[in-house]
Design a protein around this motif. Structure first.
Motif, PDB file in Angstrom:
ATOM      1  N   LEU A 107       2.814  12.970  20.384  1.00 45.83           N
ATOM      2  CA  LEU A 107       2.704  12.962  18.926  1.00 45.83           C
ATOM      3  C   LEU A 107       2.122  14.300  18.468  1.00 45.83           C
ATOM      4  CD1 LEU A 107       1.371   9.327  18.508  1.00 45.83           C
ATOM      5  CD2 LEU A 107       3.712  10.145  18.188  1.00 45.83           C
ATOM      6  N   SER A 108       2.885  15.335  18.675  1.00 48.08           N
ATOM      7  CA  SER A 108       2.444  16.686  18.354  1.00 48.08           C
ATOM      8  C   SER A 108       2.600  16.970  16.857  1.00 48.08           C
ATOM      9  CB  SER A 108       3.257  17.703  19.164  1.00 48.08           C
ATOM     10  OG  SER A 108       4.628  17.617  18.810  1.00 48.08           O
ATOM     11  N   ARG A 109       2.147  18.157  16.467  1.00 44.83           N
ATOM     12  CA  ARG A 109       2.247  18.535  15.057  1.00 44.83           C
ATOM     13  C   ARG A 109       3.700  18.618  14.604  1.00 44.83           C
ATOM     14  NH1 ARG A 109      -0.991  23.564  14.277  1.00 44.83           N
ATOM     15  NH2 ARG A 109       0.808  24.568  15.278  1.00 44.83           N
ATOM     16  N   ASP A 110       4.595  19.065  15.499  1.00 52.39           N
ATOM     17  CA  ASP A 110       6.008  19.141  15.142  1.00 52.39           C
ATOM     18  C   ASP A 110       6.584  17.764  14.824  1.00 52.39           C
ATOM     19  OD1 ASP A 110       5.955  21.850  15.519  1.00 52.39           O
ATOM     20  OD2 ASP A 110       6.667  21.759  17.590  1.00 52.39           O
ATOM     21  N   VAL A 111       6.155  16.750  15.582  1.00 47.50           N
ATOM     22  CA  VAL A 111       6.618  15.380  15.344  1.00 47.50           C
ATOM     23  C   VAL A 111       6.048  14.848  14.031  1.00 47.50           C
ATOM     24  CG1 VAL A 111       6.573  13.009  16.210  1.00 47.50           C
ATOM     25  CG2 VAL A 111       6.922  14.920  17.791  1.00 47.50           C
ATOM     26  N   ILE A 112       4.772  15.127  13.793  1.00 47.41           N
ATOM     27  CA  ILE A 112       4.106  14.646  12.580  1.00 47.41           C
ATOM     28  C   ILE A 112       4.798  15.193  11.334  1.00 47.41           C
ATOM     29  CG2 ILE A 112       1.959  14.742  11.256  1.00 47.41           C
ATOM     30  CD1 ILE A 112       0.463  14.740  13.925  1.00 47.41           C
ATOM     31  N   GLU A 113       5.214  16.452  11.384  1.00 43.74           N
ATOM     32  CA  GLU A 113       5.813  17.063  10.202  1.00 43.74           C
ATOM     33  C   GLU A 113       7.205  16.514   9.902  1.00 43.74           C
ATOM     34  OE1 GLU A 113       5.676  21.284  10.246  1.00 43.74           O
ATOM     35  OE2 GLU A 113       3.570  21.294   9.652  1.00 43.74           O
TER      36      GLU A 113
END
Length: 335
Positions: A166-172
């Motif tokens: 659940l990285s920042r890329d996924v969150i965005e």
């Protein structure tokens, strides 16, 4: 005694000259360094920042190209940068004429509104109030709507435990996360993605959304709904209408089949009834069946049903059909 006193005074005066000379030298060196361009920062670099621009960090740290590198306490620079709400830690590196500010930002998983104020939720379960000057940062996070404090903590725990997936890329890629209740699970999440697709998942299966990007190539159409299934390690594409009524796919299909069977049975009964009615209808003298559903209306004078197209009267009580005889001014029974 007189000679010794003079020698002592002479020696004391010489030491004072040495000390004074050293002070003058240091002061002169300081002034030369202070007013020299060599004392100023030649290169300033910010690393690790994503939410904040380099300009925001440097402005908060009060450093720039006019900063005297070795005359500025680095702990003051570090403390100033850490006042930014999304900064977790700061490290300062300086060498030669270069100053590097290395920041570690907090992992923000979403924002929510409470009491007319905006808050962000970090993966550590922190709720941080966002001021108006930082409101532009919320474009990077999904809206968390309809959750209580305990639910927010549980969501944050999943992001902390699966920080790699659940990285920042996924969150965005997420636009909104809301609680979702189905007939087979009352604690699901509905995640609306930035592209308009919807993902339904339990907390335990949330980390599987990292595979969303790889699924996009296999999806067709808009407003696609996906269900994350941790137990079977699968992502299932389903019809969004199946979830609109909070019912699982199997139950929806079963009800559709039952509804279709009811419709088929009803149509069959209507056909049989129509056929039965036609068989019971008597024939006129011309051999045509009398259509009861044509233009039968109650005649107010005789209380009988009358069809203008057939010029016949019908008595529902006896099931007898009559025709008016203008010669005898009476009804003739139609056989």
């Amino acid at each position: 005694m007189v000679k010794k006193t003079k020698r002592f005074k002479f020696q004391f005066g010489l030491k004072a000259c040495y000390v004074l000379s050293a002070i003058i030298f240091l002061l002169s060196s300081f002034l030369v360094y202070f007013f020299s361009n060599d004392s100023k920062v030649k290169v300033i670099a910010c690393t690790g920042n994503y939410y904040y621009s380099d300009q925001e960090i440097l402005r908060t740290a009060h450093v720039g190209t006019q900063t005297r590198l070795w005359l500025t306490p680095m702990f003051m620079v570090s403390d100033a940068v850490e006042t930014l709400p999304l900064i977790d830690s700061v490290q300062i590196h300086r060498s030669g004429g270069k100053l590097e500010i290395d920041v570690q930002e907090k992992t923000v998983i979403g924002y929510y509104v409470q009491d007319d104020s905006n808050y962000v939720l970090t993966s550590k379960g922190e709720s941080l109030k966002i001021n108006e000057e930082d409101l532009m940062q919320i474009v990077h996070f999904p809206l968390l709507s309809g959750f209580d404090e305990k639910q927010l903590k549980n969501i944050a725990r999943q992001f902390q435990e699966h920080k790699k997936e659940l990285s920042r890329d996924v969150i965005e890629k997420m636009a909104e996360i809301i609680p979702y209740e189905s007939s087979y699970d009352k604690n699901m999440l509905q995640i609306t993605m930035q592209d308009g697709n919807k993902v339904y998942t339990t907390l335990e299966s949330l980390y599987m959304i990292t595979n969303y990007s790889s699924m996009l190539n296999q999806l067709e159409g808009k407003n696609v709904c996906l269900v994350l299934d941790k137990d079977n390690s699968a992502i299932e594409k389903i019809n969004c209408d199946q979830l609109s009524g909070n019912k699982p796919k199997e139950e929806t299909e079963k009800e559709s089949e039952e509804e279709q069977e009811k419709q088929d049975t009803s149509q069959k009964e209507d056909t049989e009834e129509t056929t039965s009615q036609q068989e019971e209808q008597p024939e006129t003298e011309t051999g045509n069946y009398i259509d009861k559903a044509s233009d039968w209306q109650t005649d107010p004078n005789f209380g009988l049903q009358y069809s203008a197209s057939l010029n016949l009267y019908y008595d529902p009580g006896t099931g007898t059909y009559y025709q008016w005889n203008d010669t005898t001014l009476s009804f003739d029974v139609v056989n």
